[in-house]
Design a protein around this motif. Structure first.
Motif, PDB file in Angstrom:
ATOM      1  N   GLY A  19     -87.618 -14.709  18.631  1.00 37.11           N
ATOM      2  CA  GLY A  19     -86.589 -14.441  19.608  1.00 37.11           C
ATOM      3  C   GLY A  19     -85.201 -14.653  19.032  1.00 37.11           C
ATOM      4  O   GLY A  19     -84.947 -14.392  17.859  1.00 37.11           O
ATOM      5  N   ILE A  42     -85.793 -12.400  27.429  1.00 32.72           N
ATOM      6  CA  ILE A  42     -85.679 -12.532  25.985  1.00 32.72           C
ATOM      7  C   ILE A  42     -85.877 -14.003  25.621  1.00 32.72           C
ATOM      8  O   ILE A  42     -85.195 -14.877  26.160  1.00 32.72           O
ATOM      9  N   ARG A  43     -86.809 -14.270  24.731  1.00 31.53           N
ATOM     10  CA  ARG A  43     -87.070 -15.653  24.322  1.00 31.53           C
ATOM     11  C   ARG A  43     -85.958 -16.139  23.404  1.00 31.53           C
ATOM     12  O   ARG A  43     -85.381 -15.376  22.638  1.00 31.53           O
ATOM     13  N   SER A  44     -85.656 -17.431  23.468  1.00 32.32           N
ATOM     14  CA  SER A  44     -84.590 -17.978  22.637  1.00 32.32           C
ATOM     15  C   SER A  44     -84.931 -19.391  22.205  1.00 32.32           C
ATOM     16  O   SER A  44     -85.797 -20.056  22.781  1.00 32.32           O
ATOM     17  N   ASP A  63     -84.815 -12.576  15.783  1.00 34.33           N
ATOM     18  CA  ASP A  63     -84.409 -11.202  16.107  1.00 34.33           C
ATOM     19  C   ASP A  63     -82.893 -11.074  16.140  1.00 34.33           C
ATOM     20  O   ASP A  63     -82.342  -9.996  15.908  1.00 34.33           O
TER      21      ASP A  63
END
Length: 255
Positions: A19, A42-44, A63
């Protein structure tokens, strides 16, 4: 041969990238950006420690990276340069966070490798607008490093030392390989990859970016010919798109 002990086993999450990395010495800004990214599904990963961020940049693939400019050393500009010099994140999109609009500073940010600039004060609408604008760039980067579980024969060679093995997973830019001999991190090795049984293998060079256990290596492909890169894309892209479809949430699928 042994397989690396990857967290999550065969879970879907183990197949996707890490992410977006968010680095800001103000925890409240980290929390705000994380919440907005979660809203956009969205993963973070967030950290207020720039020294920890420096380690993450070298060890993990992201990403995209959000960096605050003004932080204790290494500051955002230094971290951006580290991103651009790293093996895993060299092409990763970078969003620099700043409250300044000085033209000389902006030039310095882009010279350091910034892709976008996000100005403070940060609000949700402005951040979502940036995410929409950068979505195609981030998705393209994510696909380059999307890991697909696929087994192919591979031959590795360096300084007349030859190693035979199989891939555990592959991306357009690299592979995790389990082999009878491993090479040290940083080694540049010759690789012959048999995508389809009976057909000529793809050849090129790769750099060892990580060693896992006693017989597994993570490789980053380098100096692959255009024809071979195209063949790799034709082989992997349908599998990557299938994973993206599978990973969609029920809400996304219903749209």
């Amino acid at each position: 041969m042994k397989s690396p002990n990857a967290s999550g086993g065969n879970s879907k999450e183990a197949l996707v990238a890490n992410g977006i990395l968010v680095v800001d010495d103000d925890p409240l800004i980290c929390e705000l950006i994380r919440d907005v990214l979660e809203t956009a599904e969205i993963r973070s990963r967030t950290t207020s420690d720039s020294q920890q961020a420096s380690i993450l940049i070298q060890e993990e693939k992201f990403d995209a990276v959000f960096l605050d400019v003004r932080m204790p050393e290494p500051d955002g500009i230094a971290l951006a340069r580290q991103v651009r010099a790293s093996a895993l994140n060299r092409t990763t999109p970078i969003a620099m966070i700043t409250g300044e609009s000085d033209r000389h500073l902006l030039t310095k940010l882009f010279d350091a490798g910034a892709t976008f600039v996000l100005f403070k004060p940060i609000d949700r609408h402005r951040l979502l607008r940036l995410i929409r604008v950068s979505e195609a760039v981030i998705q393209r980067e994510a696909r380059q490093f999307q890991r697909v579980k696929v087994t192919c024969k591979v031959s590795l060679e360096m300084d007349q030392r030859r190693s035979l093995g199989r891939t555990l997973d592959m991306s357009l830019n690299g592979a995790m390989v389990c082999a009878d001999k491993i090479f040290p991190v940083g080694s540049v090795i010759q690789v012959a990859l048999e995508l389809t049984h009976g057909k000529a293998p793809l050849s090129g060079t790769a750099r060892v970016v990580r060693v896992v256990g006693v017989d597994c290596m993570s490789l980053h492909f380098e100096n692959v010919s255009v024809d071979h890169a195209r063949t790799m894309q034709e082989f992997l892209l349908p599998l990557i798109l299938a994973i993206e479809t599978e990973l969609r949430t029920p809400a996304q699928s219903a749209v």
